[in-house]
Design a protein around this motif. Structure first.
Motif, PDB file in Angstrom:
ATOM      1  N   ILE A 142      44.418  31.329  52.388  1.00 60.66           N
ATOM      2  CA  ILE A 142      43.003  30.576  51.783  1.00 60.66           C
ATOM      3  C   ILE A 142      42.652  30.898  50.204  1.00 60.66           C
ATOM      4  N   ALA A 143      41.505  30.096  49.883  1.00 61.11           N
ATOM      5  CA  ALA A 143      41.500  29.883  48.096  1.00 61.11           C
ATOM      6  C   ALA A 143      40.234  30.812  48.479  1.00 61.11           C
ATOM      7  N   SER A 144      38.863  31.417  49.377  1.00 60.27           N
ATOM      8  CA  SER A 144      38.372  31.717  49.152  1.00 60.27           C
ATOM      9  C   SER A 144      38.028  33.177  48.573  1.00 60.27           C
ATOM     10  N   PRO A 145      37.689  33.126  46.792  1.00 61.59           N
ATOM     11  CA  PRO A 145      37.684  34.701  46.879  1.00 61.59           C
ATOM     12  C   PRO A 145      36.734  35.902  47.257  1.00 61.59           C
ATOM     13  N   GLU A 146      37.385  37.026  47.576  1.00 60.65           N
ATOM     14  CA  GLU A 146      36.157  38.190  47.410  1.00 60.65           C
ATOM     15  C   GLU A 146      35.950  37.948  45.850  1.00 60.65           C
ATOM     16  N   THR A 147      34.020  38.437  46.569  1.00 64.01           N
ATOM     17  CA  THR A 147      33.436  38.371  45.519  1.00 64.01           C
ATOM     18  C   THR A 147      32.527  39.688  45.954  1.00 64.01           C
ATOM     19  N   SER A 148      31.970  40.257  44.268  1.00 61.05           N
ATOM     20  CA  SER A 148      30.730  41.371  44.101  1.00 61.05           C
ATOM     21  C   SER A 148      30.281  41.408  42.773  1.00 61.05           C
ATOM     22  N   LEU A 149      29.200  42.335  42.890  1.00 64.54           N
ATOM     23  CA  LEU A 149      28.371  41.553  41.559  1.00 64.54           C
ATOM     24  C   LEU A 149      28.609  43.506  41.410  1.00 64.54           C
ATOM     25  N   LEU A 150      28.338  43.475  40.254  1.00 69.03           N
ATOM     26  CA  LEU A 150      27.999  44.942  39.162  1.00 69.03           C
ATOM     27  C   LEU A 150      27.333  44.929  38.536  1.00 69.03           C
ATOM     28  N   LYS A 151      26.443  45.866  37.995  1.00 77.86           N
ATOM     29  CA  LYS A 151      25.238  45.391  37.048  1.00 77.86           C
ATOM     30  C   LYS A 151      25.541  46.115  35.632  1.00 77.86           C
ATOM     31  N   ILE A 152      25.884  45.471  34.835  1.00 76.40           N
ATOM     32  CA  ILE A 152      26.645  46.201  33.629  1.00 76.40           C
ATOM     33  C   ILE A 152      25.465  46.705  32.839  1.00 76.40           C
ATOM     34  N   ASN A 153      26.095  48.476  32.276  1.00 72.57           N
ATOM     35  CA  ASN A 153      25.414  49.871  32.206  1.00 72.57           C
ATOM     36  C   ASN A 153      25.686  49.625  30.387  1.00 72.57           C
ATOM     37  N   SER A 154      24.837  49.207  29.636  1.00 72.88           N
ATOM     38  CA  SER A 154      25.006  48.345  28.093  1.00 72.88           C
ATOM     39  C   SER A 154      25.066  49.672  27.005  1.00 72.88           C
ATOM     40  N   GLU A 155      24.501  50.663  28.478  1.00 71.74           N
ATOM     41  CA  GLU A 155      25.200  52.812  27.020  1.00 71.74           C
ATOM     42  C   GLU A 155      26.259  52.851  28.009  1.00 71.74           C
ATOM     43  N   HIS A 156      26.246  52.623  29.381  1.00 67.68           N
ATOM     44  CA  HIS A 156      28.165  53.779  29.820  1.00 67.68           C
ATOM     45  C   HIS A 156      29.423  52.398  29.460  1.00 67.68           C
ATOM     46  N   ASP A 157      28.816  51.090  29.990  1.00 66.92           N
ATOM     47  CA  ASP A 157      29.987  50.158  29.836  1.00 66.92           C
ATOM     48  C   ASP A 157      30.682  49.357  28.968  1.00 66.92           C
ATOM     49  N   ALA A 158      32.568  50.135  28.349  1.00 67.64           N
ATOM     50  CA  ALA A 158      32.771  50.188  26.605  1.00 67.64           C
ATOM     51  C   ALA A 158      33.907  48.891  26.713  1.00 67.64           C
ATOM     52  N   PHE A 159      34.438  48.230  27.630  1.00 70.62           N
ATOM     53  CA  PHE A 159      35.383  46.865  28.224  1.00 70.62           C
ATOM     54  C   PHE A 159      35.874  46.650  29.332  1.00 70.62           C
ATOM     55  N   LEU A 160      35.861  45.501  29.346  1.00 69.88           N
ATOM     56  CA  LEU A 160      36.437  44.981  30.971  1.00 69.88           C
ATOM     57  C   LEU A 160      37.903  44.453  30.732  1.00 69.88           C
ATOM     58  N   VAL A 161      38.881  44.455  31.144  1.00 67.92           N
ATOM     59  CA  VAL A 161      39.649  43.954  30.663  1.00 67.92           C
ATOM     60  C   VAL A 161      40.512  42.822  32.468  1.00 67.92           C
ATOM     61  N   LEU A 162      40.643  41.610  31.939  1.00 67.12           N
ATOM     62  CA  LEU A 162      41.181  41.306  32.991  1.00 67.12           C
ATOM     63  C   LEU A 162      42.838  40.673  32.729  1.00 67.12           C
ATOM     64  N   HIS A 163      43.614  40.609  33.805  1.00 66.73           N
ATOM     65  CA  HIS A 163      45.048  41.077  33.298  1.00 66.73           C
ATOM     66  C   HIS A 163      45.716  40.526  34.870  1.00 66.73           C
ATOM     67  N   THR A 164      46.694  39.634  33.956  1.00 65.48           N
ATOM     68  CA  THR A 164      47.690  39.425  35.794  1.00 65.48           C
ATOM     69  C   THR A 164      48.175  40.459  36.485  1.00 65.48           C
ATOM     70  N   ASP A 165      49.189  39.919  37.014  1.00 65.04           N
ATOM     71  CA  ASP A 165      50.062  41.239  37.525  1.00 65.04           C
ATOM     72  C   ASP A 165      51.532  41.576  37.085  1.00 65.04           C
ATOM     73  N   GLY A 166      51.715  40.545  35.680  1.00 64.99           N
ATOM     74  CA  GLY A 166      52.806  41.497  35.000  1.00 64.99           C
ATOM     75  C   GLY A 166      52.561  42.049  34.788  1.00 64.99           C
ATOM     76  N   ILE A 167      51.211  42.678  34.118  1.00 66.78           N
ATOM     77  CA  ILE A 167      50.737  43.984  33.579  1.00 66.78           C
ATOM     78  C   ILE A 167      50.455  45.082  34.897  1.00 66.78           C
ATOM     79  N   SER A 168      50.059  45.156  36.475  1.00 62.79           N
ATOM     80  CA  SER A 168      49.994  45.323  37.255  1.00 62.79           C
ATOM     81  C   SER A 168      50.718  46.065  38.111  1.00 62.79           C
ATOM     82  N   HIS A 169      51.716  45.192  37.285  1.00 65.66           N
ATOM     83  CA  HIS A 169      52.966  45.909  38.744  1.00 65.66           C
ATOM     84  C   HIS A 169      53.766  46.939  37.367  1.00 65.66           C
ATOM     85  N   VAL A 170      53.772  47.230  35.980  1.00 64.77           N
ATOM     86  CA  VAL A 170      54.396  47.905  36.023  1.00 64.77           C
ATOM     87  C   VAL A 170      53.103  48.998  34.761  1.00 64.77           C
TER      88      VAL A 170
END
Length: 171
Positions: free
Chosen positions: A75-103
Motif C-alpha cells: 500500500i501507499a498509505s503512510p503511517e502518521t503521527s503528530l509530535l509537539k515541537i519543544n523549542s527549548e529542547h528540540d535541537a534538530f530533525l534528520v530525514l534520511h534514506t535507507d542507505g544511511i539507516s542500513h549502516v
C-alpha cells in the motif's frame, strides 16, 4: 509536527541531546505488515536473499510506486503521527534514506550530527559516513536545525571517533 512515513526512509529527532526515532520501517518482517500482505494473497520470499521480499521482489510493504504489487497488499498509505515541537529542547530533525539507516543506527546519526556546527556539514558527513561504512543504497540526508540547535550539540570531541578516518570536503 506531522510525520508521515511510507517505506524505509526515516526521521529522527534530537530532544535534550537524546535520540527519538520518529518512523518505523515498513518491512515484511513486521508482524502487522506481514499479516496484511498475506491477507491479500501476497507472499514473502525469506530464502533467496538476505532481506525478505514481498512476492520475491520488494523489500518493503509500503511504497508510492510498485503498482503491480498493490493487489498483493503493498500500500501507499503512510503511517502518521503528530509530535509537539519543544523549542527549548528540540535541537534538530534528520530525514534520511535507507542507505544511511542500513549502516548507522538512529543514535549514531544523532551523535554524528551533534559533532557539527552547521546543518549542511552534518548532512554531508552523514552521506559520506554511510558510503565509507559500506552502504550500497542511496544515501541522502537533510538536517533541519530547530530552535535548540546550539543548546544540545554535544561536546564535539566525544563524537569525533565516528569521524576519525573520514576524508570529507565541505563545499
Amino acid at each position: 509536527m506531522a510525520i508521515a512515513s511510507v517505506g524505509d526512509s526515516g526521521a529522527v529527532l534530537c530532544r535534550s541531546g537524546e535520540t527519538i526515532s520518529l518512523t518505523n520501517d515498513h518491512h515484511p518482517s513486521r508482524e502487522d505488515e506481514l499479516k496484511r500482505i498475506k491477507s491479500f494473497k501476497g507472499w514473502i520470499d525469506w530464502e533467496s536473499r538476505a532481506t525478505p521480499m514481498v512476492n520475491g521482489r520488494l523489500a518493503m510493504t509500503r511504497s508510492l510506486g510498485d503498482f503491480d504489487l498493490k493487489g498483493f497488499g503493498v500500500i501507499a498509505s503512510p503511517e502518521t503521527s503528530l509530535l509537539k515541537i519543544n523549542s527549548e529542547h528540540d535541537a534538530f530533525l534528520v530525514l534520511h534514506t535507507d542507505g544511511i539507516s542500513h549502516v548507522m543506527s538512529d543514535t549514531d546519526i544523532v551523535q554524528l550530527v551533534q559533532a557539527f556546527n552547521e546543518p549542511h556539514q552534518a548532512a554531508h558527513a552523514l552521506t559520506c559516513c554511510a558510503m565509507q561504512y559500506g552502504s550500497e543504497d542511496n544515501a541522502t540526508a537533510i538536517v533541519v536545525p530547530l530552535r535548540a540547535w546550539d543548546k544540545f550539540q554535544a561536546a564535539r570531541s566525544s563524537q569525533l571517533s565516528l569521524l576519525r578516518n573520514m576524508r570529507i570536503k565541505y563545499n
